[in-house]
Design an enzyme around this catalytic site. Sequence first.
Site, PDB file in Angstrom:
ATOM      1  N   ALA A 159      80.886  32.481  95.035  1.00 13.99           N
ATOM      2  CA  ALA A 159      79.823  33.616  95.069  1.00 13.99           C
ATOM      3  C   ALA A 159      79.870  34.725  94.228  1.00 13.99           C
ATOM      4  O   ALA A 159      80.910  35.036  93.615  1.00 13.99           O
ATOM      5  CB  ALA A 159      79.834  34.102  96.554  1.00 13.99           C
ATOM      6  N   ASP A 160      78.466  35.049  93.624  1.00 19.14           N
ATOM      7  CA  ASP A 160      78.510  36.284  92.910  1.00 19.14           C
ATOM      8  C   ASP A 160      78.147  37.595  93.679  1.00 19.14           C
ATOM      9  O   ASP A 160      77.824  37.399  94.847  1.00 19.14           O
ATOM     10  CB  ASP A 160      77.515  36.202  91.750  1.00 19.14           C
ATOM     11  N   SER A 161      77.999  38.623  93.232  1.00 19.32           N
ATOM     12  CA  SER A 161      77.929  40.104  93.959  1.00 19.32           C
ATOM     13  C   SER A 161      76.661  39.902  94.628  1.00 19.32           C
ATOM     14  O   SER A 161      76.702  40.337  95.675  1.00 19.32           O
ATOM     15  CB  SER A 161      78.131  41.103  93.280  1.00 19.32           C
ATOM     16  N   LEU A 162      75.793  39.258  94.100  1.00 22.63           N
ATOM     17  CA  LEU A 162      74.400  39.320  94.830  1.00 22.63           C
ATOM     18  C   LEU A 162      74.514  38.511  95.819  1.00 22.63           C
ATOM     19  O   LEU A 162      73.907  38.789  97.095  1.00 22.63           O
ATOM     20  CB  LEU A 162      73.217  38.814  93.787  1.00 22.63           C
ATOM     21  N   ASP A 163      75.131  37.121  95.749  1.00 21.34           N
ATOM     22  CA  ASP A 163      75.396  36.345  96.855  1.00 21.34           C
ATOM     23  C   ASP A 163      75.997  37.030  98.062  1.00 21.34           C
ATOM     24  O   ASP A 163      75.668  36.917  99.290  1.00 21.34           O
ATOM     25  CB  ASP A 163      76.321  35.132  96.510  1.00 21.34           C
TER      26      ASP A 163
END
Lengths: 77, 249
Positions: free
Chosen positions: A34-38
Site C-alpha cells: 500500500a502507498d500512503s493514499l491507499d
Amino acid sequence: MAVEAKMIDIIVEQLSVDKEKVVPAASFVDDLGADSLDLVELIMAMEEEFDVEIPDEEAEKITTVQNAIDFVAKIQE
Amino acid sequence: MTLQDKVALVTGGSRGIGRAICTRLAAMGALVGINYVSNPTAAQETLDLLEAQGGRGFLCPFNVSDFAATQTAVKSIISDHGRLDVLVNNAGITRDGLMAMMKEPHWDDVLDTNLKGAFSCSKAAMRSMLKKRWGRIINISSVIGFVGNGGQVNYGAAKAGLVGLTKSMARELAGRNVTVNCVAPGYIVTDMTEELAEDVQQAIKAQVPLNRLGSAEDVAAAVAFLASADAEYITGQTLHVNGGMYMGN
Ligand SMILES: NC(=O)c1ccc[n+]([C@@H]2O[C@H](COP(=O)([O-])OP(=O)(O)OC[C@H]3O[C@@H](n4cnc5c(N)ncnc54)[C@H](OP(=O)(O)O)[C@@H]3O)[C@@H](O)[C@H]2O)c1
C-alpha cells in the site's frame, strides 16, 4: 459477519491483493504494497463499512491487519 | 465542456466572482453548492439566478475559517448528494493596512479565511474525489500573490500560500486523477474592488494592457475550463486572468 472477515474483504478490495496474503501480522505498506493514499482510502472504507469515525491520530497507528481489526473491535464494544 | 451528474461546491458563492463561478458551473450541468457565511440574501439570489437559467444548486452556509465546521458541512454534502467532484476555494477577504500598523487579528483573519479555509475544505472534499478517482480542486489566488502590494502583506501572503498549497496537493492527489490548480485574477469588478477610489481604479487600468478591469465572468470562464474534462492533463498550475498586467509565472 465478524469484524475480522469483513475487514479482510475490505482490504482485499481496497488494495487489490490476494486473500491469502491478508494475514493478521501483515503490514499494509511492507507486505501488502500500500502507498500512503491507499492507507487513507482504506481508513475511509473502514469508516463507511463499520459506521465509525476514525480520527487522524488513530488512523496513523493502524499499520497492520491486526491493528485494524483490534481498532474496530474496540470501538464497537 | 460538461459537468453533467457532477456535484460542485463553490466557497463564497453568494457574491462577486463566486457567484459567476456558480452560474457557470451550473450551466455546464453540475449541481452547485453555494457556500456563504453572512449574506443569505445574496446566496439566495445566486441560487435564483442559476435556477432561472435551468441549472440546479443548493445553499450551504458555513465559515471556511472554522475547521470543524468545514469538515461537518462538506461531509454532509457528500453524504446528501453521494459525491463531491469539483471544489472551488474562492471565499476570501481583505483586511488592508500598512504592516507597521497591522493588528494581529487582521493577519490571522485573512490567513484563516483565504489560506487555511482552502486547506480545510480540500481535506474534507478530497475523500469523495479519491474514491471516485476523479476530482477538480481550483483555488482562487490573486495577482497580488505574485507581484505584492503595499498594504496587503496578509492578503499577499495568503494568496501566494495558495500557490504552494496547490502544487503540493497536486502532487499528493495526482495518482488518483484529482487535479489541483490555481486561478489568479488581476483586478476584477466586484464588491471587493468597488471599495477602491475612482483615481485608484484609473491607475489600475493604466497597468493593464487590455485596458479594462476584468469581469467575474472572465474568471469563471477560466475556472470552468480547469473543471472540465478538457483540462485533465493540467495540474499544479496557475492560470492568470489579469488582462496582461502580470505575465510572469
Ligand atoms: N475582486 C478582485 O479584484 C479579485 C482579484 C483577485 C482575486 N480575488 C479573489 O477572488 C475571490 C472572490 O473575490 P470577490 O471579489 O468576488 O469577493 P467578494 O465580492 O467580497 O465576495 C466574497 C465572498 O466570500 C465569502 N466569504 C467571505 N468570508 C467567508 C468565510 N469565512 N466563509 C465562507 N465564505 C466567506 C462571502 O460570503 P458572504 O456573502 O456571506 O459574505 C462572499 O461570497 C477572493 O478569494 C478574492 O481574494 C478577487
